[in-house]
Design an enzyme around this catalytic site. Structure first.
Site, PDB file in Angstrom:
ATOM      1  N   ILE A 121     -34.699  -1.796   3.239  1.00  0.00           N
ATOM      2  CA  ILE A 121     -35.920  -2.501   2.861  1.00  0.00           C
ATOM      3  C   ILE A 121     -36.350  -1.975   1.492  1.00  0.00           C
ATOM      4  CG2 ILE A 121     -38.262  -3.112   3.572  1.00  0.00           C
ATOM      5  CD1 ILE A 121     -37.447  -2.043   6.407  1.00  0.00           C
ATOM      6  N   TYR A 122     -36.288  -2.820   0.476  1.00  0.00           N
ATOM      7  CA  TYR A 122     -36.598  -2.411  -0.891  1.00  0.00           C
ATOM      8  C   TYR A 122     -38.050  -2.726  -1.237  1.00  0.00           C
ATOM      9  CZ  TYR A 122     -31.726  -1.399  -1.932  1.00  0.00           C
ATOM     10  OH  TYR A 122     -30.474  -0.847  -1.939  1.00  0.00           O
TER      11      TYR A 122
END
Length: 202
Positions: free
Chosen positions: A39-40
């Site tokens: 998850i960026y």
């Protein structure tokens, strides 16, 4: 510590078999696949796409079904050949709750969730003492990335004083395997570039 990394699309057919056979000859044994969801996040006051930084929360789920999380910050790339970056990676306690708490804290601090990259990863390690690339230990991963296909990553860790030697060794090791034309974009960058191309009709 610095992460020194090269990434290559796994070539099709016989070429892929030749690369994997060369790794097996050097003692590489890939483990069981695990699922990784990365998850960026983007910074609230600066654009990581412009500064070449990355902040992600990685969730790793193995055969036991228990998610393990870690947060990773990567600094800008430091050369034009490899994906060498300074890296900080604290681990979280096992369990989905710890990941949820961290991601919620980041959002409340103003970090914006950008994209989630999901892949199946198998990992092997290669230690070479008698080789043109010298005595180094490499982590090799075989990734099947949703929306991209299959890639091979070769990675080693280095302190600043050993950075040049580690980078040269990594490049030599990749050449021994017959790998050429490394991909310097991250999986996130590749997916975002692909999405932009589709939007533009390219």
């Amino acid at each position: 510590m610095y992460e020194v990394e090269l990434k290559f699309p796994l070539p099709p057919g016989d070429a892929a078999d030749a690369v994997l056979a060369a790794l097996a000859d050097r003692g590489a044994k890939f483990g069981e696949p695990v699922t990784q969801s990365d998850i960026y996040f983007n910074h609230p006051v600066r654009d990581f796409a412009e500064t070449d930084e990355a902040l992600r929360v990685r969730v790793v789920t193995g055969s036991d079904g228990v998610p393990h999380g870690r947060m990773t910050y990567k600094g800008p790339k430091v050369d034009a050949t490899t994906k060498t970056r300074e890296e900080f990676e604290p681990k979280l306690a096992a369990g989905a709750k710890e990941v949820d708490v961290l991601t919620e804290a980041l959002k409340r601090l103003g970090f914006r969730e950008v994209f989630t990259v999901t892949k199946s990863r198998r990992t092997a390690h290669v230690a070479q003492a008698d080789s043109p690339s010298g005595a180094f230990r490499y982590e090799v991963t075989r990734d099947l990335v949703e929306g991209l296909g299959e890639y091979l990553e070769i990675e080693a860790s280095a302190e600043e004083k050993t950075l040049d030697a580690t980078r040269d060794a990594l490049l030599a090791f990749a050449a021994e395997l017959g790998l050429k034309k490394s991909e310097r974009r991250s999986y996130l960058g590749l997916l975002l570039d692909g999405a932009a191309g589709a939007t533009d009709g390219g």
